[in-house]
Write an enzyme that holds these catalytic residues in place. Structure first.
Site, PDB file in Angstrom:
ATOM      1  N   LYS A  13       1.741   4.690  -9.452  1.00  0.00           N
ATOM      2  CA  LYS A  13       2.245   5.717  -8.530  1.00  0.00           C
ATOM      3  C   LYS A  13       3.731   5.530  -8.232  1.00  0.00           C
ATOM      4  O   LYS A  13       4.509   6.475  -8.287  1.00  0.00           O
ATOM      5  CB  LYS A  13       1.487   5.691  -7.195  1.00  0.00           C
ATOM      6  N   ARG A  88      -3.870   8.148   2.875  1.00  0.00           N
ATOM      7  CA  ARG A  88      -4.704   7.153   2.211  1.00  0.00           C
ATOM      8  C   ARG A  88      -6.142   7.185   2.731  1.00  0.00           C
ATOM      9  O   ARG A  88      -6.959   6.395   2.313  1.00  0.00           O
ATOM     10  CB  ARG A  88      -4.115   5.774   2.461  1.00  0.00           C
ATOM     11  N   ARG A 127       2.226  -7.788 -12.533  1.00  0.00           N
ATOM     12  CA  ARG A 127       3.332  -6.965 -12.017  1.00  0.00           C
ATOM     13  C   ARG A 127       4.399  -7.818 -11.314  1.00  0.00           C
ATOM     14  O   ARG A 127       4.098  -8.729 -10.547  1.00  0.00           O
ATOM     15  CB  ARG A 127       2.752  -5.956 -11.021  1.00  0.00           C
ATOM     16  N   ARG A 161       4.393  -9.341  -5.453  1.00  0.00           N
ATOM     17  CA  ARG A 161       4.034  -8.946  -4.088  1.00  0.00           C
ATOM     18  C   ARG A 161       2.920  -9.823  -3.542  1.00  0.00           C
ATOM     19  O   ARG A 161       1.998 -10.185  -4.265  1.00  0.00           O
ATOM     20  CB  ARG A 161       3.559  -7.485  -4.101  1.00  0.00           C
ATOM     21  N   ARG A 172      -8.271  -4.307  -2.149  1.00  0.00           N
ATOM     22  CA  ARG A 172      -7.530  -3.039  -2.209  1.00  0.00           C
ATOM     23  C   ARG A 172      -8.288  -1.994  -3.018  1.00  0.00           C
ATOM     24  O   ARG A 172      -8.293  -0.804  -2.678  1.00  0.00           O
ATOM     25  CB  ARG A 172      -6.130  -3.266  -2.795  1.00  0.00           C
TER      26      ARG A 172
HETATM   27  P1  ADP Z   1      -0.517   0.135  -3.967  1.00  0.00           P
HETATM   28  O1  ADP Z   1      -0.508   1.601  -4.209  1.00  0.00           O
HETATM   29  O2  ADP Z   1      -0.150  -0.634  -5.192  1.00  0.00           O
HETATM   30  O3  ADP Z   1      -1.761  -0.368  -3.314  1.00  0.00           O
HETATM   31  P2  ADP Z   1       1.341   0.381  -1.699  1.00  0.00           P
HETATM   32  O4  ADP Z   1       2.689  -0.186  -1.710  1.00  0.00           O
HETATM   33  O5  ADP Z   1       1.199   1.867  -1.692  1.00  0.00           O
HETATM   34  O6  ADP Z   1       0.626  -0.261  -2.957  1.00  0.00           O
HETATM   35  O7  ADP Z   1       0.543  -0.178  -0.432  1.00  0.00           O
HETATM   36  C1  ADP Z   1       0.475  -1.539  -0.107  1.00  0.00           C
HETATM   37  C2  ADP Z   1      -0.264  -1.751   1.217  1.00  0.00           C
HETATM   38  O8  ADP Z   1       0.449  -1.074   2.284  1.00  0.00           O
HETATM   39  C3  ADP Z   1      -1.681  -1.184   1.296  1.00  0.00           C
HETATM   40  O9  ADP Z   1      -2.636  -2.066   0.754  1.00  0.00           O
HETATM   41  C4  ADP Z   1      -1.833  -1.008   2.821  1.00  0.00           C
HETATM   42  O10 ADP Z   1      -2.097  -2.233   3.467  1.00  0.00           O
HETATM   43  C5  ADP Z   1      -0.449  -0.555   3.258  1.00  0.00           C
HETATM   44  N1  ADP Z   1      -0.338   0.923   3.277  1.00  0.00           N
HETATM   45  C6  ADP Z   1       0.485   1.677   2.490  1.00  0.00           C
HETATM   46  N2  ADP Z   1       0.322   2.985   2.767  1.00  0.00           N
HETATM   47  C7  ADP Z   1      -0.621   3.070   3.749  1.00  0.00           C
HETATM   48  C8  ADP Z   1      -1.259   4.138   4.438  1.00  0.00           C
HETATM   49  N3  ADP Z   1      -0.953   5.422   4.189  1.00  0.00           N
HETATM   50  N4  ADP Z   1      -2.182   3.833   5.390  1.00  0.00           N
HETATM   51  C9  ADP Z   1      -2.494   2.575   5.667  1.00  0.00           C
HETATM   52  N5  ADP Z   1      -1.969   1.516   5.034  1.00  0.00           N
HETATM   53  C10 ADP Z   1      -1.039   1.739   4.082  1.00  0.00           C
END
Ligand code: ADP
Length: 218
Positions: A13, A88, A127, A161, A172
């Site tokens: 993404k 999400r 990654r 990360r 996740r």
């Molecule tokens: P990925 O898509 O690889 O899981 P992100 O960088 O989008 O990575 O998200 C990493 C973490 O940030 C998630 O596991 C969550 O803990 C938090 N997070 C990101 N966006 C949201 C959201 N919209 N609502 C709640 N938590 C979020």
């Protein structure tokens, strides 16, 4: 255009969002990046977010929605945006709809990036991300940097990360299936979902996404 990108962690993404946002000249809004910026600046929000992110859980809706709303209200997002990682879950999707309705706006498309689960795990485990810019993404075997630990684009330090460890990835993925996947049905009901096969080269996936958006826009 107002676009939402959905897909499991590791679907690409962030990588796609960076290219698409540039092509479409709209800001790339990533809640994950916004949280990580808060963490590195050691804000209260960052401290709170980190405690959830490190476990692979979602940050509570209240703070997430407020942060996303604040970002979407910035002047550069007036004519459109590409959301990555938000919404999400269904209540975030409802909050977004409410926010857009109030302004007389609506989403144009929801791109669902589809990747098999075993591929996702491989992608995440290897990654490496640049400290300067999260759009500079490498992979120890699929896209190795010329010099280990150093970003090819800007010379920044590459790191893994905290939430890319194998155990956290499992959580996740579980969170993705139980909480995020239901938003695909939610948006299907609005006729907004376009499924994009996300295997293959980065440029191929971007091309598929751009074609799909052109069709949606027609
Ligand atoms: P990925 O898509 O690889 O899981 P992100 O960088 O989008 O990575 O998200 C990493 C973490 O940030 C998630 O596991 C969550 O803990 C938090 N997070 C990101 N966006 C949201 C959201 N919209 N609502 C709640 N938590 C979020």
């Amino acid at each position: 255009m107002r676009i939402v990108l959905v897909g499991p962690p590791g679907a690409g993404k962030g990588t796609q969002a960076a290219f698409l946002a540039k092509n479409l000249a709209i800001p790339h809004i990533s809640t994950g990046d916004l949280f990580r910026a808060n963490i590195s600046q050691q804000t209260e929000l960052g401290k709170l977010a980190k405690s959830y992110m490190d476990k692979g859980e979602l940050v509570p809706d209240e703070v997430t929605i407020a942060m996303a709303k604040d970002r979407m209200e910035q002047p550069d997002a007036e004519n459109g945006f590409l959301l990555d990682g938000f919404p999400r879950n269904v209540s975030q999707a409802e909050a977004l709809d409410e926010m857009l309705n109030t302004e007389g706006m609506k989403l144009d498309a929801v791109l669902d990036l589809e990747v098999p689960e075993d591929e996702v795990v491989k992608r995440i485990a290897g990654r490496r991300i640049c400290r300067n810019d999260s759009a500079h993404v490498f992979h120890v075997s699929y896209k190795a940097p010329k010099q280990e630990g150093v970003c090819d684009v800007c010379g920044g330090e590459l790191y893994q990360r905290d939430d890319d460890s194998e155990e956290t990835v499992r959580t996740r993925l579980e969170v993705y299936h139980t909480q995020t996947e239901p938003i695909i049905d939610y948006y299907m009901a609005q006729g907004l979902v376009v499924t994009i096969p996300a295997l293959g080269k980065v440029e191929e996936v971007t091309a598929r996404s751009m074609e799909a958006l052109a069709r949606e826009d027609a």
